[in-house]
Design an enzyme around this catalytic site. Structure first.
Site, mmCIF file in Angstrom:
data_model
loop_
_atom_site.group_PDB
_atom_site.id
_atom_site.type_symbol
_atom_site.label_atom_id
_atom_site.label_comp_id
_atom_site.label_asym_id
_atom_site.label_seq_id
_atom_site.Cartn_x
_atom_site.Cartn_y
_atom_site.Cartn_z
ATOM 1 N N ASP A 187 0.832 -1.213 0.000
ATOM 2 C CA ASP A 187 0.000 0.000 0.000
ATOM 3 C C ASP A 187 0.866 1.262 0.000
ATOM 4 O OD1 ASP A 187 -2.295 1.487 0.033
ATOM 5 O OD2 ASP A 187 -2.729 1.177 2.148
ATOM 6 N N HIS A 241 2.705 3.328 -8.780
ATOM 7 C CA HIS A 241 2.487 1.903 -9.067
ATOM 8 C C HIS A 241 3.687 1.324 -9.816
ATOM 9 C CE1 HIS A 241 -1.445 2.156 -7.466
ATOM 10 N NE2 HIS A 241 -1.971 2.843 -8.455
ATOM 11 N N LEU A 280 10.898 -20.594 -4.090
ATOM 12 C CA LEU A 280 9.825 -19.731 -3.566
ATOM 13 C C LEU A 280 8.670 -19.604 -4.559
ATOM 14 C CD1 LEU A 280 10.070 -16.461 -1.659
ATOM 15 C CD2 LEU A 280 8.959 -16.362 -3.875
#
Ligand code: FPP
Length: 247
Positions: A27, A44, A138
């Site tokens: 965020d 972004h 991962l």
């Protein structure tokens, strides 16, 4: 939050107590951009660049699953231009980063609804999923077009259908069975949730799965979230006693 160290400090991590699954609410992109007099989408873009860095940091210490909240079912309410920009990020991100992710044995996956995503978004993410499907390191899981309530309602609808067809007995329903109807049924629940930008809420993220997760918040906006802050979150997690309601 006030005891967070300068963002360059590298705390000691106990490698035998690393959380298996870390979930992140990325965020603060918009506020980061505004602070710099830039358009929101610049935030972004900068946030996208941070994804690989934190993925590598997580991979290095042995995190098994990293779920990143990239786009919620509520984010469609944003201005059209911003939605379009966000939808175009995967087709920029993967060509740029996929080779290094592959070199590091990272596997890409997605949690969310493919319906409603533009073809170019879907092609980019599905291409990356396909190219990394045999990797064993991962799992970088993008929560894309995801909402926790929608997930639970869809799960309950599936359960009702299974009860009606005789595949599931009502009495058989327990927490494990319920989890099997979630989109993340093959993943462990997150051990740790990180949210950046100082907001203290879940925003419809993994509502079922976060029931016993440790929560960690930082004031830092996502584009300025560093490896050092990530490791501080892990170190703090390692200092906490998880009791799951017991003593
Ligand atoms: C929230 O910040 C952030 C988002 C809605 C988008 C997060 C997406 C990325 C960081 C990139 C993901 C990368 C790929 C490859 C899919 P905000 O806009 O709500 O910030 P604000 O609260 O300051 O306005």
């Amino acid at each position: 939050m006030k005891d967070q160290q300068a963002s360059t400090a590298r705390p000691q991590i106990e490698l035998d107590k690393v959380p298996a699954h870390v979930a992140i609410i990325m965020d603060g992109n918009g506020r980061w951009a505004k602070q710099r007099g830039l358009p929101r989408v610049a935030g972004h873009h900068s946030g996208m660049k941070n994804v690989k860095k934190i993925t590598m940091a997580a991979n290095e210490i042995g995190v098994k699953v990293l779920t990143m909240y990239a786009f919620s079912t509520e984010n469609w309410k944003r201005p059209k231009e911003e939605v379009e920009f966000l939808m175009k990020l995967p087709q920029e991100f993967f060509p740029l980063e996929i080779e290094e992710l592959i070199e590091n044995n990272v596997r890409i996956r997605m949690t969310g609804w493919k319906d409603g995503l533009p073809d170019y978004t879907l092609n980019a993410i599905e291409g990356a999923i396909e190219r990394t499907k045999n990797n064993t390191g991962l799992i970088l899981n993008f929560a894309l077009n995801y909402g926790g309530r929608k997930e639970m309602i869809a799960g309950v609808q599936d359960m009702i259908r299974d009860v009606q067809s005789g595949k599931l007995q009502t009495e058989e329903l327990d927490e494990t069975r319920f989890s099997s109807y979630m989109l993340t049924s093959d993943l462990p629940d997150p051990d740790l949730l990180i949210r950046t930008s100082g907001e203290l809420r879940l925003s419809n993220f993994l509502l079922w799965q976060l029931a016993y997760s440790e929560l960690w918040f930082t004031e830092a906006y996502w584009p300025e979230f560093t490896e050092s802050l990530f490791l501080q979150a892990i170190a703090e997690y390692q200092r906490r006693g998880r009791r799951y309601g017991g003593l």
